[in-house]
Design an enzyme around this catalytic site. Structure first.
Site, PDB file in Angstrom:
ATOM      1  N   GLU A  84       0.840  -1.201   0.000  1.00 23.07           N
ATOM      2  CA  GLU A  84       0.000   0.000   0.000  1.00 23.07           C
ATOM      3  C   GLU A  84       0.876   1.253   0.000  1.00 23.07           C
ATOM      4  OE1 GLU A  84      -2.964   2.315   3.115  1.00 23.07           O
ATOM      5  OE2 GLU A  84      -2.604   0.173   3.384  1.00 23.07           O
TER       6      GLU A  84
ATOM      7  N   SER B 270      -7.295   1.575   0.206  1.00 20.48           N
ATOM      8  CA  SER B 270      -6.011   1.021   0.634  1.00 20.48           C
ATOM      9  C   SER B 270      -5.644  -0.207  -0.186  1.00 20.48           C
ATOM     10  CB  SER B 270      -6.065   0.649   2.123  1.00 20.48           C
ATOM     11  OG  SER B 270      -6.280   1.785   2.923  1.00 20.48           O
TER      12      SER B 270
ATOM     13  N   GLU C 180      -4.457   0.826  -3.642  1.00 16.58           N
ATOM     14  CA  GLU C 180      -3.060   1.264  -3.595  1.00 16.58           C
ATOM     15  C   GLU C 180      -2.116   0.074  -3.518  1.00 16.58           C
ATOM     16  OE1 GLU C 180      -3.438   5.634  -1.425  1.00 16.58           O
ATOM     17  OE2 GLU C 180      -3.288   3.824  -0.196  1.00 16.58           O
TER      18      GLU C 180
ATOM     19  N   ASP D  86       0.825   3.930  -3.069  1.00 14.68           N
ATOM     20  CA  ASP D  86       0.503   5.329  -2.814  1.00 14.68           C
ATOM     21  C   ASP D  86       1.524   6.234  -3.490  1.00 14.68           C
ATOM     22  OD1 ASP D  86      -0.726   7.623  -1.303  1.00 14.68           O
ATOM     23  OD2 ASP D  86       1.226   7.610  -0.334  1.00 14.68           O
TER      24      ASP D  86
END
Length: 222
Positions: free
Chosen positions: A37, A110, A113, A41
Site C-alpha cells: 500500500e 487502501s 493502492e 501510494d
C-alpha cells in the site's frame, strides 16, 4: 477480468488483497498488504501528478496539488477499486466483513493502492505498465468532479473523514500565536480528535494555521 488483476506472480496479488485483519485471524497466511500500500501510494501520487501536469499546462502548483488530492483521494480510489473488481476479492477478517468491509471506502482505497504497488513490482518496476492501467481510470473521472472536490476546504474534508471513520464529533483545533510581529504574526495550530493529535500547521492567521493542520492530518492519513 480487468488487466490490473492479471499477474505473473499470483502470490504477489494475493498479498496485495490481504488485509491485516485477515492475517490476524489466519496467522499462517503470509504477509498483509501495508508495505505494498505504501509503494502504491507513492506510484499513484507520481502518476497522477504527471497526468495533471501534462493535461493542464497553464495551471499553477496550488491548483495542480488540489486536483491531485481530488483525483487520488479515498473516495475516488474506492471507486476505482470497485471498477476494477477488487471489492469482493479483498481478503478480510470476519470482523471486518461483518462491519461492512467490502463497501468500506478506506479498505477499498487502501487495497487499490496495494494492488497498484504489487502490479508495479510484478512488471519489474516498469512505471509504463502502471501508467497504461491508471490513466484510463483518471480519464474516466469527470472534470467537474475533480474541480468540485479540489475546491472543498481541507478542514471540511478532514471533518468528513473523522465523522465517517471515528465519531460524529467534529475535530478540535487549538491555535496559538508563536512568533512574528504585531503586523505579521505567525500562528501554529494543532488538530485533535478526542485526545489524539492528528496534525499540526503554521500560518499568518488562525484560519491559515488550522487549514494547514487539517492538510497535515489528511497527508498523514494517506
Amino acid at each position: 477480468m480487468h488487466k490490473l488483476l492479471i499477474f505473473r506472480d499470483a502470490t504477489l496479488l494475493k498479498q496485495a488483497l490481504t488485509h491485516r485483519s485477515y492475517v490476524h485471524e489466519n496467522p499462517g497466511e503470509g504477509e498483509h498488504n501495508e508495505r505494498l500500500e505504501f509503494l502504491g501510494d507513492a506510484v499513484l501520487n507520481f502518476l497522477s501528478g504527471e497526468y495533471l501536469y501534462n493535461r493542464h499546462p497553464h495551471k499553477g502548483e496550488d491548483e495542480l496539488t488540489r486536483r491531485r488530492s481530488a483525483l487520488v483521494d479515498e473516495k475516488q480510489l474506492a471507486k476505482f477499486a470497485i471498477e476494477v473488481g477488487l471489492d469482493f476479492r479483498m481478503r478480510l477478517g470476519k470482523g471486518a466483513i461483518r462491519d461492512g468491509g467490502y463497501q468500506n471506502p478506506n479498505l477499498l482505497s487502501s487495497t487499490f493502492e496495494a494492488v497498484i504497488g504489487a502490479y508495479y513490482l510484478d512488471n519489474n518496476s516498469n512505471i509504463e505498465a502502471v501508467r497504461a492501467i491508471v490513466e484510463p481510470l483518471f480519464d474516466s473521472v469527470p472534470e467537474q468532479i475533480v474541480v468540485s472536490r479540489s475546491n472543498v476546504d481541507s478542514k471540511n474534508r478532514f471533518q468528513e473523514w473523522v465523522q465517517r471513520n471515528i465519531n460524529p464529533t467534529p475535530p478540535k483545533y487549538v491555535t496559538v500565536q508563536v512568533g512574528g510581529s504585531s503586523h505579521a504574526p505567525e500562528f501554529i495550530a494543532k488538530v485533535f480528535v478526542g485526545d489524539q493529535e492528528y496534525g499540526e500547521g503554521k500560518g499568518r492567521n488562525k484560519k491559515e494555521a488550522e487549514k494547514a493542520a487539517a492538510e497535515d492530518a489528511l497527508a498523514k492519513l494517506k
